[in-house]
Design an enzyme around this catalytic site. Structure first.
Site, PDB file in Angstrom:
ATOM      1  N   GLU B  43       0.845  -1.203   0.000  1.00  0.00           N
ATOM      2  CA  GLU B  43       0.000   0.000   0.000  1.00  0.00           C
ATOM      3  C   GLU B  43       0.880   1.254   0.000  1.00  0.00           C
ATOM      4  OE1 GLU B  43      -2.510   0.092   3.450  1.00  0.00           O
ATOM      5  OE2 GLU B  43      -3.774   1.713   2.703  1.00  0.00           O
ATOM      6  N   LYS B 113      -9.154   3.097  -2.679  1.00  0.00           N
ATOM      7  CA  LYS B 113      -9.600   2.399  -1.467  1.00  0.00           C
ATOM      8  C   LYS B 113     -11.005   2.855  -1.079  1.00  0.00           C
ATOM      9  CE  LYS B 113      -7.496   1.257   3.060  1.00  0.00           C
ATOM     10  NZ  LYS B 113      -6.284   1.555   3.897  1.00  0.00           N
ATOM     11  N   CYS B 147      -5.635  -3.064   1.554  1.00  0.00           N
ATOM     12  CA  CYS B 147      -5.529  -3.246   3.011  1.00  0.00           C
ATOM     13  C   CYS B 147      -6.887  -3.525   3.660  1.00  0.00           C
ATOM     14  CB  CYS B 147      -4.824  -2.029   3.615  1.00  0.00           C
ATOM     15  SG  CYS B 147      -4.280  -2.244   5.330  1.00  0.00           S
TER      16      CYS B 147
END
Lengths: 266, 266
Positions: B43, B113, B147
């Site tokens: 990430e 994200k 994540c």
């Protein structure tokens, strides 16, 4: 308040419900003596799993069955709640069911398996469940799932969204599906911040082997207790205060973004 | 046709994008020499994760940035696809993004994200993604998650339902969340019958430690490769024929019962 729960991982009493009830009596006594408030048993504990269509039909029972009355009396006699699977006589055929019975012998919840597993389940069970009910028990909100059900993340998620903080899963897990016992169960506990009791068979029935590896997991995914391959009584303490801390630390339910999940219900 | 993919688990180059690009160049060369067709990095690989709001803003880049041009040239030079995270300049602020770039240097996919993690993410990123896109690459249908996204089972499920058979997950996983690397990732792979590459940081950034444990998992939940705590390049071979056999053995997607999942999108 903390509560201790137990899982009986057992070879069971294949196609012999009266023997299963005797085994239940002895195991409920042992679990109660070790301080457990609840004993969870495998999928179709009352009869064994690998029955085939004819035996599933002939051994199926209703909740009014005399054998069910004996099971409720065992809960009362030993002052312990029971969660166990049985082939249930239902309108339209037989269901793969599990009941939660409290320490007074009252049936709190009956759940019918929603996700049938391959040809094995489909040969035996014409009736499937119609939802994911939950019920209050000793300060917990409890939901049930049966074996293959829990492999679908939607099952535990639906139960958690309905308020479940403890999910009981009678199962009959075979090789080569170790990944379910080893990884999927702690993942379900973590992602939903729930306690999970996953109660498997061991040994084999008519050539079908089971891998054991029953477990009790905590709301942070911790493996609180886990059985090996053979018969075993495992116990773990459930601490609601710990669960509250886990839920305060991470907002795994509140951080969901349902507007992006629409394909899951299509 | 089988393909080898690699993950670079690294301490990265905190707040130094030019150094990160040099590290990328060396790592892409090494991965390509070892036969990898794709290299997945953690990430926000281009900048490090623990930036804080000011650095996230000042280091954010667009896909037209000169640094992005260098990254695309690295893919071309070493003939290897790249998946890596970067803070992206977007309308309305900065997004936590990851791009998939093919071996010709073309950007196949940019993902933002969707699930922001706690105060850390929220301080840095005002812009979130608007869906779970997938793209065709070398015979696979590829989706990205970042994540915390993958901790929600809905993320991998939405990608699988969109046809993904390979999910790439740049991450920055910290203590005490070992359960995600150890259990959630193989569970996601198993329940969706997909390959997953989970690429984590190691070391620490400004007092924030990462646990490593990057992994590549197969569609039966098998852990094909897993890193320890330190810097490491891990590789695994993806075999679509094996994936087809797994999907033929169990119908985990077809056996879903969406009519009972409505609460998940409420």
């Amino acid at each position: 308040m903390t509560l201790t729960i137990a899982i009986c991982q057992t070879e069971g009493c294949f196609a012999d419900p009266d023997a299963a009830i005797s085994l239940l009596d002895a195991t409920a006594r042992a679990a109660s003596q070790r301080g457990a408030a609840l004993l969870v048993l495998p999928e179709l504990f009352c009869t064994g799993y690998n029955l085939g269509a004819d035996r599933a039909r002939s051994l199926a029972m209703s909740r009014e069955d005399a054998r069910f009355t004996k099971i409720r009396a065992i809960a009362r006699a030993h002052g312990i709640a029971l969660c166990l699977g049985f082939p249930e006589i239902a309108a339209g055929g037989v269901a793969n069911s599990a009941a939660l019975i409290d320490a007074a012998g009252e049936i709190l919840l009956t759940y019918r398996k929603i996700h049938l597993f391959g040809a094995l389940d489909r040969a035996m069970f014409a009736v499937r469940g119609g939802g994911f009910p939950v019920v209050a028990w000793r300060g917990f909100t409890v939901g049930l799932a049966i074996c293959y059900d829990i492999e679908f993340p939607e099952t535990a998620r639906a139960l958690a969204l309905a308020g479940a903080d403890l999910i009981l899963v009678p199962t009959a897990l075979m090789p080569p599906y170790d990944v379910v016992a080893d990884h999927v169960i702690p993942a379900r506990a973590y992602e939903n911040q729930v306690f999970i009791a996953y109660a498997n068979h061991c040994g084999s029935e008519d050539g079908l082997a089971y891998i054991g590896k029953s477990s009790i997991c905590g709301p942070d995914g911790a493996i609180l207790a886990k059985a090996a391959a053979g018969p075993e009584l495992i116990l773990a303490m459930l601490d609601p205060a710990h669960q509250a801390r886990v839920r305060a630390r991470d907002a795994l339910l509140a951080d969901r973004r349902p507007e992006f999940y629409r394909s899951l219900t299509a």
